[in-house]
Design a protein around this motif. Structure first.
Motif, PDB file in Angstrom:
ATOM      1  N   GLY A   1       0.817  -1.208   0.000  1.00 32.83           N
ATOM      2  CA  GLY A   1       0.000   0.000   0.000  1.00 32.83           C
ATOM      3  C   GLY A   1       0.846   1.250   0.000  1.00 32.83           C
ATOM      4  N   PHE A   2       1.893   1.242   0.819  1.00 32.56           N
ATOM      5  CA  PHE A   2       2.814   2.378   0.859  1.00 32.56           C
ATOM      6  C   PHE A   2       3.443   2.603  -0.521  1.00 32.56           C
ATOM      7  CE2 PHE A   2       7.159   3.958   1.240  1.00 32.56           C
ATOM      8  CZ  PHE A   2       6.966   5.141   1.943  1.00 32.56           C
ATOM      9  N   ASN A   3       3.867   1.526  -1.151  1.00 32.66           N
ATOM     10  CA  ASN A   3       4.497   1.650  -2.465  1.00 32.66           C
ATOM     11  C   ASN A   3       3.541   2.230  -3.498  1.00 32.66           C
ATOM     12  OD1 ASN A   3       6.865   0.600  -1.471  1.00 32.66           O
ATOM     13  ND2 ASN A   3       6.487  -1.478  -2.197  1.00 32.66           N
ATOM     14  N   TYR A   4       2.278   1.828  -3.403  1.00 35.02           N
ATOM     15  CA  TYR A   4       1.309   2.335  -4.387  1.00 35.02           C
ATOM     16  C   TYR A   4       1.059   3.833  -4.208  1.00 35.02           C
ATOM     17  CZ  TYR A   4      -0.109  -1.850  -6.893  1.00 35.02           C
ATOM     18  OH  TYR A   4      -0.124  -2.937  -7.740  1.00 35.02           O
ATOM     19  N   PHE A   5       0.823   4.271  -2.973  1.00 30.83           N
ATOM     20  CA  PHE A   5       0.475   5.679  -2.838  1.00 30.83           C
ATOM     21  C   PHE A   5       1.703   6.587  -2.837  1.00 30.83           C
ATOM     22  CE2 PHE A   5       1.073   5.339   1.852  1.00 30.83           C
ATOM     23  CZ  PHE A   5       1.613   6.583   2.136  1.00 30.83           C
ATOM     24  N   TYR A   6       2.843   6.105  -2.356  1.00 29.11           N
ATOM     25  CA  TYR A   6       4.009   6.982  -2.252  1.00 29.11           C
ATOM     26  C   TYR A   6       4.826   7.008  -3.546  1.00 29.11           C
ATOM     27  CZ  TYR A   6       8.143   9.269  -0.338  1.00 29.11           C
ATOM     28  OH  TYR A   6       9.179  10.150  -0.107  1.00 29.11           O
ATOM     29  N   PHE A   7       5.102   5.836  -4.092  1.00 31.36           N
ATOM     30  CA  PHE A   7       5.953   5.768  -5.280  1.00 31.36           C
ATOM     31  C   PHE A   7       5.150   5.803  -6.579  1.00 31.36           C
ATOM     32  CE2 PHE A   7       8.699   3.548  -2.101  1.00 31.36           C
ATOM     33  CZ  PHE A   7       9.765   4.438  -2.134  1.00 31.36           C
ATOM     34  N   LEU A   8       4.050   5.060  -6.619  1.00 33.09           N
ATOM     35  CA  LEU A   8       3.291   4.922  -7.862  1.00 33.09           C
ATOM     36  C   LEU A   8       2.137   5.908  -7.971  1.00 33.09           C
ATOM     37  CD1 LEU A   8       3.238   1.003  -8.026  1.00 33.09           C
ATOM     38  CD2 LEU A   8       4.824   2.589  -9.139  1.00 33.09           C
ATOM     39  N   LYS A   9       1.894   6.678  -6.923  1.00 35.83           N
ATOM     40  CA  LYS A   9       0.868   7.732  -6.919  1.00 35.83           C
ATOM     41  C   LYS A   9      -0.527   7.174  -7.236  1.00 35.83           C
ATOM     42  CE  LYS A   9       4.369  10.431  -6.303  1.00 35.83           C
ATOM     43  NZ  LYS A   9       4.729  10.832  -4.923  1.00 35.83           N
ATOM     44  N   ASP A  10      -0.794   5.975  -6.754  1.00 36.86           N
ATOM     45  CA  ASP A  10      -2.098   5.341  -6.944  1.00 36.86           C
ATOM     46  C   ASP A  10      -2.792   5.271  -5.579  1.00 36.86           C
ATOM     47  OD1 ASP A  10      -4.285   3.650  -7.385  1.00 36.86           O
ATOM     48  OD2 ASP A  10      -3.222   2.456  -8.880  1.00 36.86           O
TER      49      ASP A  10
END
Length: 252
Positions: free
Chosen positions: A112-121
């Motif tokens: 979840g962190f990767n999606y919102f922080y890195f992938l802006k999803d």
């Protein structure tokens, strides 16, 4: 100095038959070998060395195939891949962790962190954080963060339903107050967006401000943001709050 990849780890389909009943010991050995190999090559990783990144992924993939419950290997995927612009590769390994470590909040949390922080999803980030918040050992603020991301992705109803379920289950008074506040805010956002949609159907344009909704008697008055911010209509007709669902404080 060019990296020498003679230590490249064979794919698990070749390694597994050789390990017999010693898969756990082999995965321990390979992780130790991996850490020894990678220890002197951090600078190469920071230079976006694609060959090194591929080695890291393959090595950790093999190690976690041999022992799919081995958390340290999954954690290193977040450390060495996600934090070095190989987020998709990190998520592939973390999804494996999520499959096997079904009661561990960390895999869905990191995904979840990767999606919102890195992938802006924000939408996917919210979904994974909602999942993480329901697992043993998770932090109470995961739920609040998930609901906040639901606002950013305009999934107000999903956030409301999720927080209502969390409210039923939690015994933490601090968490209860926070959930209640966020539910109230999400409900206001949902109502206002419904009224903006109604306004658009009636007049063919979006209102320039919430005052237009009052003038057309679609709402009695502009509601207050429970967090102390202001509700603003964007050009696409969506609405957000300047508080970002963080309590406004008065500086003395």
């Amino acid at each position: 100095m060019e990296c020498n990849f003679v230590d490249y780890v064979l794919p698990s389909q070749f390694v597994k038959p050789l390990c017999l009943e010693f898969k756990g010991l082999t995965s321990d050995f390979l992780l130790f070998k991996f850490m020894t190999f990678i220890g002197g090559r951090i600078e190469d990783l920071n230079k976006n060395n694609s060959k090194l990144s591929q080695y890291i992924f393959c090595a950790l993939d093999t190690i976690t195939d041999l022992d799919p419950y081995y958390w340290d290997a999954y954690y290193f995927s977040q450390m060495f891949l996600a934090l070095n612009n190989k987020v998709e590769d990190a998520n592939i390994l973390l999804e494996k962790a999520r499959k096997y470590r079904i009661n561990d909040y960390r895999p869905p949390y990191y995904i979840g962190f990767n999606y919102f922080y890195f992938l802006k999803d924000n939408e996917k980030g919210s979904q994974y954080l909602m999942e993480a918040s329901k697992l043993p050992g998770s932090r109470y603020y995961f739920a609040s963060l998930a609901a906040r991301l639901a606002v950013y992705s305009f999934q107000h109803r999903d956030g409301i339903i999720f927080l209502e379920e969390m409210l039923k289950e939690t015994r933490d008074e601090r968490a209860k107050k926070e959930f209640e506040l966020r539910i109230a805010t999400l409900e206001v956002l949902e109502i206002l967006e419904n009224k903006i949609t109604e306004y658009h159907k009636l007049f063919g344009v979006y209102p320039a401000s919430l005052n237009e909704l009052v003038k057309k008697r679609l709402i009695d008055k502009i509601p207050e943001d429970p967090y102390g911010g202001d509700f603003i209509i964007m050009q696409n007709g969506r609405i957000y709050t300047t508080s970002n669902m963080v309590m406004k404080t008065n500086n003395k």
